[in-house]
Design a protein around this motif. Structure first.
Motif, PDB file in Angstrom:
ATOM      1  N   VAL A   9    -108.412 -26.074  32.820  1.00 34.32           N
ATOM      2  CA  VAL A   9    -109.303 -25.028  31.687  1.00 34.32           C
ATOM      3  C   VAL A   9    -109.545 -26.729  30.900  1.00 34.32           C
ATOM      4  O   VAL A   9    -110.930 -26.454  30.297  1.00 34.32           O
ATOM      5  CB  VAL A   9    -108.391 -24.447  31.166  1.00 34.32           C
ATOM      6  CG1 VAL A   9    -109.278 -23.841  30.186  1.00 34.32           C
ATOM      7  CG2 VAL A   9    -108.452 -23.610  32.058  1.00 34.32           C
ATOM      8  N   GLU A  14    -107.911 -16.933  23.829  1.00 32.69           N
ATOM      9  CA  GLU A  14    -108.302 -15.132  22.691  1.00 32.69           C
ATOM     10  C   GLU A  14    -106.441 -15.482  21.873  1.00 32.69           C
ATOM     11  O   GLU A  14    -105.780 -15.416  22.717  1.00 32.69           O
ATOM     12  CB  GLU A  14    -107.900 -14.004  23.466  1.00 32.69           C
ATOM     13  CG  GLU A  14    -107.810 -12.840  22.942  1.00 32.69           C
ATOM     14  CD  GLU A  14    -108.721 -12.409  21.656  1.00 32.69           C
ATOM     15  OE1 GLU A  14    -109.717 -12.738  22.072  1.00 32.69           O
ATOM     16  OE2 GLU A  14    -108.537 -12.380  20.850  1.00 32.69           O
ATOM     17  N   LYS A  36    -109.150 -15.129  31.851  1.00 31.08           N
ATOM     18  CA  LYS A  36    -107.635 -13.823  33.111  1.00 31.08           C
ATOM     19  C   LYS A  36    -108.023 -14.567  34.242  1.00 31.08           C
ATOM     20  O   LYS A  36    -108.964 -14.428  35.306  1.00 31.08           O
ATOM     21  CB  LYS A  36    -108.213 -13.696  33.163  1.00 31.08           C
ATOM     22  CG  LYS A  36    -107.890 -12.692  31.382  1.00 31.08           C
ATOM     23  CD  LYS A  36    -109.035 -10.532  31.068  1.00 31.08           C
ATOM     24  CE  LYS A  36    -108.281 -10.218  32.099  1.00 31.08           C
ATOM     25  NZ  LYS A  36    -109.230  -8.708  31.495  1.00 31.08           N
ATOM     26  N   TRP A  37    -107.036 -15.705  34.164  1.00 26.97           N
ATOM     27  CA  TRP A  37    -106.590 -16.814  36.050  1.00 26.97           C
ATOM     28  C   TRP A  37    -105.431 -16.544  36.545  1.00 26.97           C
ATOM     29  O   TRP A  37    -104.017 -16.230  35.343  1.00 26.97           O
ATOM     30  CB  TRP A  37    -107.329 -18.507  35.844  1.00 26.97           C
ATOM     31  CG  TRP A  37    -108.360 -18.496  35.607  1.00 26.97           C
ATOM     32  CD1 TRP A  37    -109.737 -17.587  35.639  1.00 26.97           C
ATOM     33  CD2 TRP A  37    -109.041 -19.987  35.892  1.00 26.97           C
ATOM     34  NE1 TRP A  37    -111.068 -18.452  35.152  1.00 26.97           N
ATOM     35  CE2 TRP A  37    -110.076 -19.457  35.296  1.00 26.97           C
ATOM     36  CE3 TRP A  37    -108.113 -21.430  35.271  1.00 26.97           C
ATOM     37  CZ2 TRP A  37    -110.595 -20.400  35.436  1.00 26.97           C
ATOM     38  CZ3 TRP A  37    -108.882 -22.131  35.448  1.00 26.97           C
ATOM     39  CH2 TRP A  37    -110.109 -22.283  35.458  1.00 26.97           C
ATOM     40  N   PHE A  90    -116.840 -21.846  31.539  1.00 28.68           N
ATOM     41  CA  PHE A  90    -116.516 -20.737  31.582  1.00 28.68           C
ATOM     42  C   PHE A  90    -116.526 -19.315  30.791  1.00 28.68           C
ATOM     43  O   PHE A  90    -115.751 -19.926  29.486  1.00 28.68           O
ATOM     44  CB  PHE A  90    -114.625 -20.527  32.060  1.00 28.68           C
ATOM     45  CG  PHE A  90    -114.358 -21.821  33.100  1.00 28.68           C
ATOM     46  CD1 PHE A  90    -114.708 -20.593  34.830  1.00 28.68           C
ATOM     47  CD2 PHE A  90    -113.850 -23.103  32.555  1.00 28.68           C
ATOM     48  CE1 PHE A  90    -114.550 -21.714  35.961  1.00 28.68           C
ATOM     49  CE2 PHE A  90    -113.238 -22.999  34.285  1.00 28.68           C
ATOM     50  CZ  PHE A  90    -114.425 -23.158  36.054  1.00 28.68           C
ATOM     51  N   LYS A  91    -116.628 -18.264  30.970  1.00 27.74           N
ATOM     52  CA  LYS A  91    -116.276 -17.371  29.362  1.00 27.74           C
ATOM     53  C   LYS A  91    -115.101 -17.271  28.899  1.00 27.74           C
ATOM     54  O   LYS A  91    -113.964 -16.760  30.052  1.00 27.74           O
ATOM     55  CB  LYS A  91    -117.224 -15.766  29.978  1.00 27.74           C
ATOM     56  CG  LYS A  91    -118.363 -15.848  30.398  1.00 27.74           C
ATOM     57  CD  LYS A  91    -119.367 -14.444  30.122  1.00 27.74           C
ATOM     58  CE  LYS A  91    -120.226 -14.770  29.955  1.00 27.74           C
ATOM     59  NZ  LYS A  91    -121.114 -15.773  29.264  1.00 27.74           N
ATOM     60  N   LYS A  92    -114.440 -17.119  27.771  1.00 28.74           N
ATOM     61  CA  LYS A  92    -113.226 -16.540  27.387  1.00 28.74           C
ATOM     62  C   LYS A  92    -113.278 -14.877  27.062  1.00 28.74           C
ATOM     63  O   LYS A  92    -114.829 -14.184  26.855  1.00 28.74           O
ATOM     64  CB  LYS A  92    -113.520 -16.903  26.038  1.00 28.74           C
ATOM     65  CG  LYS A  92    -113.808 -18.574  25.732  1.00 28.74           C
ATOM     66  CD  LYS A  92    -112.794 -19.958  26.535  1.00 28.74           C
ATOM     67  CE  LYS A  92    -113.647 -20.695  26.987  1.00 28.74           C
ATOM     68  NZ  LYS A  92    -114.610 -21.356  26.831  1.00 28.74           N
ATOM     69  N   PRO A  93    -112.417 -14.390  26.997  1.00 26.40           N
ATOM     70  CA  PRO A  93    -110.883 -14.945  27.855  1.00 26.40           C
ATOM     71  C   PRO A  93    -111.048 -15.383  29.000  1.00 26.40           C
ATOM     72  O   PRO A  93    -111.576 -14.478  29.523  1.00 26.40           O
ATOM     73  CB  PRO A  93    -110.121 -13.970  27.483  1.00 26.40           C
ATOM     74  CG  PRO A  93    -110.619 -12.362  27.351  1.00 26.40           C
ATOM     75  CD  PRO A  93    -112.125 -12.922  26.584  1.00 26.40           C
ATOM     76  N   VAL A 152    -101.159  -7.753  24.598  1.00 21.75           N
ATOM     77  CA  VAL A 152    -100.710  -6.703  25.812  1.00 21.75           C
ATOM     78  C   VAL A 152    -101.325  -6.934  27.322  1.00 21.75           C
ATOM     79  O   VAL A 152    -100.659  -6.065  27.479  1.00 21.75           O
ATOM     80  CB  VAL A 152    -101.503  -5.544  24.286  1.00 21.75           C
ATOM     81  CG1 VAL A 152    -101.341  -4.099  25.166  1.00 21.75           C
ATOM     82  CG2 VAL A 152    -101.532  -5.697  23.308  1.00 21.75           C
ATOM     83  N   GLU A 153    -102.646  -6.948  27.019  1.00 21.56           N
ATOM     84  CA  GLU A 153    -103.220  -7.226  28.235  1.00 21.56           C
ATOM     85  C   GLU A 153    -102.207  -7.432  29.569  1.00 21.56           C
ATOM     86  O   GLU A 153    -102.295  -7.132  31.155  1.00 21.56           O
ATOM     87  CB  GLU A 153    -104.344  -7.921  28.120  1.00 21.56           C
ATOM     88  CG  GLU A 153    -105.450  -8.449  29.380  1.00 21.56           C
ATOM     89  CD  GLU A 153    -106.198  -6.985  30.181  1.00 21.56           C
ATOM     90  OE1 GLU A 153    -105.886  -6.086  29.339  1.00 21.56           O
ATOM     91  OE2 GLU A 153    -106.950  -6.896  31.207  1.00 21.56           O
ATOM     92  N   GLY A 161    -105.683 -12.905  19.906  1.00 18.76           N
ATOM     93  CA  GLY A 161    -105.504 -11.403  18.840  1.00 18.76           C
ATOM     94  C   GLY A 161    -104.586 -11.420  19.681  1.00 18.76           C
ATOM     95  O   GLY A 161    -103.754 -12.101  21.769  1.00 18.76           O
ATOM     96  N   LYS A 181    -104.286 -27.555  24.330  1.00 20.69           N
ATOM     97  CA  LYS A 181    -104.918 -28.840  23.158  1.00 20.69           C
ATOM     98  C   LYS A 181    -103.825 -30.141  23.862  1.00 20.69           C
ATOM     99  O   LYS A 181    -104.425 -31.681  23.749  1.00 20.69           O
ATOM    100  CB  LYS A 181    -104.791 -28.510  22.052  1.00 20.69           C
ATOM    101  CG  LYS A 181    -105.420 -30.063  21.467  1.00 20.69           C
ATOM    102  CD  LYS A 181    -105.501 -28.998  19.788  1.00 20.69           C
ATOM    103  CE  LYS A 181    -106.077 -30.715  18.729  1.00 20.69           C
ATOM    104  NZ  LYS A 181    -106.087 -30.798  17.688  1.00 20.69           N
ATOM    105  N   GLU A 217    -104.268  -8.445  21.086  1.00 21.32           N
ATOM    106  CA  GLU A 217    -104.511  -8.020  22.235  1.00 21.32           C
ATOM    107  C   GLU A 217    -104.044  -8.493  23.808  1.00 21.32           C
ATOM    108  O   GLU A 217    -104.685  -7.821  24.868  1.00 21.32           O
ATOM    109  CB  GLU A 217    -105.445  -7.151  22.259  1.00 21.32           C
ATOM    110  CG  GLU A 217    -106.176  -6.528  20.613  1.00 21.32           C
ATOM    111  CD  GLU A 217    -106.680  -7.055  19.062  1.00 21.32           C
ATOM    112  OE1 GLU A 217    -106.010  -7.940  19.858  1.00 21.32           O
ATOM    113  OE2 GLU A 217    -106.676  -6.363  18.619  1.00 21.32           O
ATOM    114  N   ALA A 218    -104.948  -9.683  23.625  1.00 20.65           N
ATOM    115  CA  ALA A 218    -103.943 -10.647  24.945  1.00 20.65           C
ATOM    116  C   ALA A 218    -102.945 -10.365  25.679  1.00 20.65           C
ATOM    117  O   ALA A 218    -102.572 -10.465  26.519  1.00 20.65           O
ATOM    118  CB  ALA A 218    -104.756 -12.087  24.401  1.00 20.65           C
TER     119      ALA A 218
END
Lengths: 418, 418
Positions: A87, A130, A99-100, A94-97, A137-138, A132, A293, A134-135
Motif C-alpha cells: 500500500v 480510515e 478494503k482488501w 487507490f481510493k480510500k478507504p 465497525v465495518e 473513524g 508508516k 466506523e471502519a
C-alpha cells in the motif's frame, strides 16, 4: 526408503483439499458482499520486513535463512507487513478507504505440540486509510458475518472486544508510564492461559506494586474503571452501539482481558472465540495506525484481522457444519463394445466440450467394473455405448433413479443436463 | 527507509490478483470437466525429496536451507515428487487411475534475467496407475482443452510430441549405449535454444562421432527414422490417431526435438508452444513410470504436465484474451442525511445478508463524493437514504441507465436483484 513430509506441514489429499476450498469459498463470499478486493504478496520476504515491526525476538519463530544472493529472508509468518509495504508503494493509486483481503499460507517455526502446525492458511481482511471508528465497525461486521456464513450462530462464537487506548488511559491513571504499557499488555494477554503466580512474578519483574496489580487484574476482569480515558471510552461505546445498530450486538462482548500480544496495535482490539471456550482464538485483530508508516514511510491509519483455517475447521467439525465431500460427475461413459472406443473418445470429448464433467475407463474393462467406477465417481448418469450406437443412439442410465432409456446421440447433452 | 520485495517475487495488487484468479478459475474448470480432483502438498519439503529424483545438481537452483531442527529443507521447485510421496503413502485408498490436479506456487533460484521470476504458479495435472497410451491421450486432451478454455485456438498454440522410447530405440540402433541416453536428451533438449557449435562441442565431449551426430540432428529435425523402435512407434501412432479421434488432431505435431530436459521421463513427452514461437514453452510434461517407486517404494506408472501462469499470461495478453478487470458492486448506499447513518448501517447489513455486494461511505461525505465512489466501485445502483426514509422509502438510481425511482424499503432487495 520412502520419504516423509516435514513435521507440522499438511498434505491435502482431495477430500481435505475440498474442505479447504469450501472454507476459502466462504471467505471469498463474505469479502465479496462487503466489497473487499483480493490481493496477495510473496511467501518469501526480506527478514527485516518482520523484525522492523516485531523486533529481533520474532526470528526464533521464523523459517528464516540466507539465500544464494546473501539476503537474509524469511517465509512469511503474517501478511500485514507485506500489505503495509504494498500500500505504501502505490498509495496514490487507490481510493480510500482501501478494503482488501487475502488468503495467504503462513509459516511459523512453532515448538512441536499436539495439534500445533507450522503452516496454516489465514483469511486476512484490512481497511486502510480510515481513522473513524466506523471502519472498526465495518471490519468486525465482516468478521461476524464471515463466521455466520459457515452456519455458526451467537450460540457458537463471541467476539470479545477491548481498546488499547482505554487501557492506556487507565494505566496512566495508575501511574504506569507509557513505555511500560506494551509490557503490561504482554502480561494481560496471557492472564487466561497462565497460572496466577506466573502473572504476579511478571508484574513484580516490571516493578508494579501489589496494589496496582490488583487494580489491573480487577479491571481486566470486570471492565470497571474510573473516567480515566473518556475519549477512548466514548469511541468504544460508539463501536458497541453501531454493532447493535447493524443487528450484530449479540455477537459482541466488551472484555478488557483482550489486548492482543503484538506490540503494534493502537486502538480497538478483538478476538473471536467459541462460546464453550474449548478452542484457541478463531480470529483476532485490531487497529494498527502506525505500522504502514513504519514499513513504508507513508502515514495511513489501518486495521485488520486474521482468521486461520485450523481452529475454524475444528469448530465447524465439532458443530457438524463441514459439508460432506462428494465426488460429482455429470456422466460416466461405459464402453460396452471395444470396437466403439474411438467413438466413445469422441463422445467424451464432445460432452466435456459442452461443459459436462465426464469420465470413462481409459482401457478395456468389464461392464460391471465400469458401472462400479461410475458409481464411485458420483456420476449422475452412465452413458452406454454399445449395439444401439449403430442406430445413432446410446443408453442413458440414471444411477440414482435406476431408470434407463435410449437417447439419440444428438440429444445427449440436452438429456444429461435436464 | 521503505522496504522492497525480493527480486523475482511478485506482488499481486487487486487487478493482478483478479487476473491470476481468472487463470486459476479456468484451470479448475478444465479439470472439473475431465474429472480431475484437486490436491495440494507442503510448499516446504525435505531437500532429499528433490535430490533423490534430480540429483545434487538441482540444489544450485533451489531455495534450500537448514531449518531450526537441523533438517535440510527446500521450498518446492515442483510438485511431482510430493505427489509421488502422497500417492505412495496411501496407494490403497484410491481407485486407479488416480486423476489429480493442483495449483501450487513453485520456487527456483533462477539467475536474474529479464522476465525470469523466482516463483510462479503452475497448473499440475497427473494420471497415476495407468500404463496404457489412453492415459497419455487423456492428459494431452486436458492440456489442449485447458488452453482452449481461455479462447486460444490452433492458430495460437501447438503441442509438440515425441517419445523417449522411440528415441532410445533409434539411439541404440546408432550404437549409443543406454547409459548415455540421458546425456543425449539433455543436449537435444537445448538444440533449438543453443548455437550449433555448442551442441557439437557437447556431443564431442560425450564421445559421439560426427557421423552419428549428423544422424541424431537429422532425426531431431525430420523425425525420419528406420524401424529402430517399432513397438514405441506403434504406441506413438496410436496416441496421434486417438488425438485425431477426439477431434484435437490439429493441435498436435510429432516433433522429435521435444525430449524434455529432466532425467526421469520414460515415454511420450510433449511441450505446448505459441505458434509464432516467440515465447518459452507454455506447458510441458510426459510419462514418468519410475518416479513413484523411486520416491515412495510403490511401483505405479504415471504421467503429468505442468502449465505456468507467467508464459500463459503473456500469451493471453498478446492475443487480447485477458478479461478487463472491473470492480462490481450491486449497490452503494448514499447517506444523504447524517442523522440516518444508523439506519443506513442497518440497511447495508440487511442487503449484504441477502447476498448483495454492498458498500457505503464509512464517514460523512458530500453527496457528490458518495456518487463518485459508487461509480468508481462499479455499483449497479446507488441507494439514497434521505428525506424519503420517513415514508419507508429509499431512492434507487441506476448508474448505467441514469434512471431513478423511489422504492419501499421492504422491496429493496427485490429491486436491486431484478
Amino acid at each position: 526408503m520412502s520419504l516423509q513430509s516435514l513435521p507440522g506441514f499438511r498434505d491435502f489429499y482431495p477430500d481435505d483439499c475440498a474442505l479447504r476450498n469450501y472454507i476459502f469459498l466462504n471467505w471469498r463470499e463474505a469479502a465479496r458482499r462487503y466489497g473487499f478486493r483480493e490481493y496477495d504478496g510473496p511467501p518469501l520476504e526480506p527478514l527485516e520486513l518482520y523484525t522492523r515491526k516485531s523486533g529481533d525476538e520474532i526470528v526464533s519463530q521464523l523459517f528464516d535463512f540466507t539465500d544464494k544472493g546473501e539476503r537474509h529472508v524469511a517465509m512469511r509468518p503474517e501478511l500485514t507487513p507485506t500489505l503495509a509495504r504494498m500500500v505504501g508503494a502505490r498509495e496514490r493509486d487507490f481510493k480510500k478507504p482501501i478494503k482488501w483481503f487475502a488468503i495467504p499460507q503462513l509459516f511459523r517455526y512453532e515448538k512441536q505440540q499436539r495439534g500445533r502446525l507450522r503452516e496454516h492458511f489465514q483469511f486476512n481482511a484490512d481497511i486502510i486509510g480510515e481513522k473513524g471508528v466506523e471502519a472498526d465497525v465495518e471490519l468486525v461486521c465482516l468478521l461476524v458475518d464471515t463466521l455466520r456464513g459457515f452456519g455458526l450462530t451467537h450460540e457458537d462464537f463471541v467476539v470479545r472486544v477491548s481498546d488499547r487506548r482505554v487501557w492506556a488511559g487507565y494505566l496512566e491513571s495508575l501511574g504506569i508510564a507509557p513505555d511500560k504499557h506494551a509490557a503490561v499488555f504482554g502480561i494481560v494477554d496471557k492472564i487466561e492461559r497462565e497460572d496466577g503466580a506466573v502473572t504476579q512474578k511478571k508484574f513484580d519483574a516490571l516493578g508494579v506494586s501489589s496494589a496496582t496489580v490488583a487494580a489491573i487484574l480487577k479491571f481486566a476482569d470486570t471492565g470497571e474503571f474510573a473516567s480515566a480515558a473518556p475519549a477512548a471510552m466514548e469511541t468504544l461505546k460508539r463501536f458497541l452501539d453501531a454493532m447493535a445498530h447493524a443487528g450484530l450486538g449479540q455477537f459482541i462482548r466488551f472484555d478488557p482481558k483482550i489486548v492482543r500480544g503484538l506490540a503494534y496495535y493502537t486502538g480497538i482490539v478483538f478476538e473471536a472465540f467459541d462460546v464453550k471456550g474449548e478452542l484457541r482464538a478463531i480470529a483476532g485483530g485490531g487497529r494498527y495506525d502506525n505500522l504502514v508508516k513504519l514499513v513504508s514511510g507513508v502515514d495511513l491509519p489501518a486495521l485488520g484481522f486474521g482468521m486461520g483455517d485450523v481452529v475454524l475447521g475444528e469448530l465447524l467439525k465439532q458443530r457438524g457444519l463441514l459439508p460432506k465431500v462428494e465426488r460429482r460427475l455429470d456422466a460416466y461413459i461405459v464402453v460396452a463394445k471395444e470396437e466403439l472406443r474411438s467413438q466413445a473418445l469422441k463422445l467424451v470429448h464432445d460432452l466435456r466440450e459442452a461443459g459436462l464433467a465426464c469420465d470413462y475407463a481409459l482401457t478395456p474393462a468389464k461392464m460391471g467394473k465400469q458401472f462400479e467406477m461410475a458409481s464411485a465417481f458420483g456420476a449422475r448418469f452412465a452413458v452406454v455405448i454399445g449395439d444401439e450406437w449403430a442406430q445413432g443412439q446410446a443408453t442413458v442410465k440414471s444411477l440414482a433413479a435406476r431408470t434407463e432409456e435410449k437417447v439419440d446421440v444428438a440429444r445427449l447433452v440436452e438429456k444429461l443436463t435436464e
